[in-house]
Design an enzyme around this catalytic site. Structure first.
Site, mmCIF file in Angstrom:
data_model
loop_
_atom_site.group_PDB
_atom_site.id
_atom_site.type_symbol
_atom_site.label_atom_id
_atom_site.label_comp_id
_atom_site.label_asym_id
_atom_site.label_seq_id
_atom_site.Cartn_x
_atom_site.Cartn_y
_atom_site.Cartn_z
ATOM 1 N N ARG A 52 0.771 -1.373 0.166
ATOM 2 C CA ARG A 52 -0.072 -0.090 0.058
ATOM 3 C C ARG A 52 0.948 1.455 -0.101
ATOM 4 O O ARG A 52 0.480 2.184 -0.673
ATOM 5 C CB ARG A 52 -0.899 0.100 1.207
ATOM 6 N N HIS A 188 6.899 -23.048 5.696
ATOM 7 C CA HIS A 188 8.456 -23.166 5.613
ATOM 8 C C HIS A 188 8.978 -24.251 6.328
ATOM 9 O O HIS A 188 10.146 -24.753 6.015
ATOM 10 C CB HIS A 188 9.164 -22.008 5.954
ATOM 11 N N LYS A 192 12.554 -27.376 5.283
ATOM 12 C CA LYS A 192 13.780 -27.629 5.899
ATOM 13 C C LYS A 192 14.283 -29.109 5.509
ATOM 14 O O LYS A 192 13.557 -29.998 5.499
ATOM 15 C CB LYS A 192 13.582 -27.499 7.329
ATOM 16 N N GLU A 226 10.900 -21.434 21.484
ATOM 17 C CA GLU A 226 11.679 -20.041 21.190
ATOM 18 C C GLU A 226 12.295 -19.167 22.241
ATOM 19 O O GLU A 226 11.486 -18.939 22.978
ATOM 20 C CB GLU A 226 10.988 -19.322 20.017
ATOM 21 N N HIS A 250 2.900 -25.365 11.577
ATOM 22 C CA HIS A 250 4.076 -26.009 11.442
ATOM 23 C C HIS A 250 4.070 -27.562 12.360
ATOM 24 O O HIS A 250 4.627 -28.442 11.922
ATOM 25 C CB HIS A 250 5.161 -25.144 12.299
ATOM 26 N N LYS A 336 6.909 -18.818 23.056
ATOM 27 C CA LYS A 336 8.058 -17.758 23.148
ATOM 28 C C LYS A 336 8.464 -17.569 24.359
ATOM 29 O O LYS A 336 8.097 -17.709 25.470
ATOM 30 C CB LYS A 336 7.259 -16.560 22.658
#
Length: 489
Positions: A52, A188, A192, A226, A250, A336
């Protein structure tokens, strides 16, 4: 950018929506650079960034891309980066106005026709939607209105909806404009090398496949903690949460690779059918066996509500009701701000219970485990027991290790986005997700969306709330059960 390895790839116009965003900077432009450095991009390629808001002139946009390469590529070769950057431009577009973009695409095609000396039918369009789910419908409708559907492959990023109903709506939006064969739903993790190697490990080795079942395996853990916090992505996480962000995509895809039956071939139809059979047998989640956590300080993050109950950690017990896996629990965990950043699959084997063979330290023996580290340089380890040298029949633990990069020095691994971008250009959908998979995974997770577990706090840098730590019988491999045994570097 010319290389013999590009000979089979036709000319491409790549349009990247969300070209000034985080994913483009961290993964997509570095991925294009590495493909160019390896001679894997089409010989004739033009890249148009879109969004945009314009970042300024084409030169200013190229400056942003160059800065991303400097940050996320270890060493930039100017003989590769320079020619690639010259082929990158930016054109603003929106759901309401795509005329300038459509004109830029056609001008790019004319340029490629002149360069390659080919027919227009030979030029491919690759449209990459690195945009929020809320923007997909308007963007797709604009693409159809501007006649940018023919000769096109469309890459859609997760999350694919926010529940079963919205996933079906999103699928309808995509299919109204594009044929299913044109749609590449990207996860994704499937790009791997280490994930693909799960198939080779199982089906190319007589040592493992006969033992890959409920008679030999006690449990399976898929653990993706993570260390990072949401890091400025508070708005995204408030609308998504850990279950939607990581589990329905995932982690469940990893489960599909671990648990599938022999696909008999490495091709799209075979692999998708094998995964579909696994997902059909997965029992819908029991909310009482799901733990939600939220790290301390999440509510102070930018764009996060002061009373937010969004989960930043999820721990789940799953069951697959088929002959191979019946009675074997699968434990999935992601979060997280945890102690470590790892991607680890642990296959825990049943204890043979020969009690006359005792550990040298007199304690209870740990179960044998096959541990697959899904790092950029994948590693595999197998915990074994052996006799300790000496006069007594005392048992000690040892580890077999396989370093897949070190043991194959001539290998040329691709980072996940590199591999998947290349697959899209080749038209290979083997490692992409079908619409039926998306719907089935939402069906499996829907009970938890309908009856959310309470969100429990946990300190940053920990392994999560105690309820999550205690979920697997025998504990997690990471955190409170034989943490490494030589796997970390």
């Amino acid at each position: 950018m010319t290389s013999p390895t590009t000979a089979d790839l036709p000319p491409h116009v790549l349009v990247l929506f969300g070209a000034t965003g985080d994913l483009a900077s961290r993964k997509l432009f570095p991925g294009l650079y590495r493909l160019a450095a390896a001679g894997r991009l089409p010989e004739h390629l033009l890249v148009i960034g879109s969004g945009r808001r314009s970042p300024g002139t084409d030169e200013e946009f190229r400056g942003q891309v160059r800065a991303a390469l400097s940050e996320f590529v270890e060493e930039v070769d100017e003989t590769v980066a320079g020619p690639l950057l010259e082929r990158i431009s930016f054109v603003a577009s929106s759901a309401d106005d795509g005329a300038a973009l459509a004109e830029a695409v056609r001008e790019a095609e004319d340029r490629l026709l002149e360069e390659a000396g080919c027919l227009l039918s030979d030029v491919r369009r690759l449209l990459y939607l690195s945009i929020p789910p809320s923007a997909v419908q308007g963007t797709v409708e604009m693409l159809a209105k501007e006649d940018l559907v023919d000769r096109t492959r469309l890459v859609a990023e997760k999350p694919f909806g926010t529940d079963l109903a919205t996933a079906r709506v999103l699928d309808g939006v995509l299919r109204d404009a594009f044929d299913e064969s044109q749609i590449f739903r990207i996860d994704h993790f499937l790009g791997k090398e280490a994930v693909q190697n799960i198939l080779a490990l199982r089906f190319a080795n007589g040592l493992f496949e006969p033992a890959w079942n409920r008679h030999t395996i006690e449990s399976v853990q898929i653990d993706v903690p993570e260390k990072l916090t949401v890091e400025g992505r508070g708005s995204f996480y408030e609308g998504t949460g850990g279950l939607r962000d990581m589990v329905t995509t995932h982690l469940c895809q990893l489960l599909g690779f671990v648990a599938l039956e022999d696909p008999h071939a490495y091709r799209e139809s075979a692999l998708r059918a094998a995964k579909a059979a696994v997902f059909a047998a997965v029992r819908p989640l029991d909310p009482d066996r799901v733990v939600f956590g939220q790290y301390d300080g999440y509510r102070e993050e930018k764009d996060v509500a002061a009373d937010s109950d969004v989960e930043t950690l999820v721990a789940i017990e799953m069951w697959i009701d088929n002959d191979r896996w019946r009675g074997v629990p699968f434990y999935l965990r992601t979060g997280k701000a945890m102690t470590e950043g790892r991607r680890t699959i642990t296959i825990r084997f049943n204890d043979p219970r020969h009690r006359w063979l005792k550990p040298a330290d007199g304690g209870r023996p740990e179960p044998n485990e096959l541990v697959i580290e899904l790092a950029d340089q994948p590693r595999i380890a197998i915990d074994v027991r052996a006799k300790r040298p000496g006069p007594d029949m005392a048992i000690v633990e040892g580890v077999f290790r396989l370093d897949l990069v070190g043991d194959a020095p001539d290998s040329d691994p691709l980072e996940a986005y590199e591999r998947l971008l290349l697959d899209v250009m080749r038209g290979d959908r083997t490692l992409f997700i079908s619409s039926s998979e998306v719907e089935r995974l939402w069906e499996i997770c829907q009970p938890v969306l309908d009856r959310r577990p309470p969100t429990q706090p946990y300190p940053q840098g920990s392994w999560g709330p105690q309820a999550a730590i205690d979920l697997p019988v025998g504990g997690w491999r990471l955190g409170n059960h034989a943490p490494d045994r030589g796997l970390t570097s």
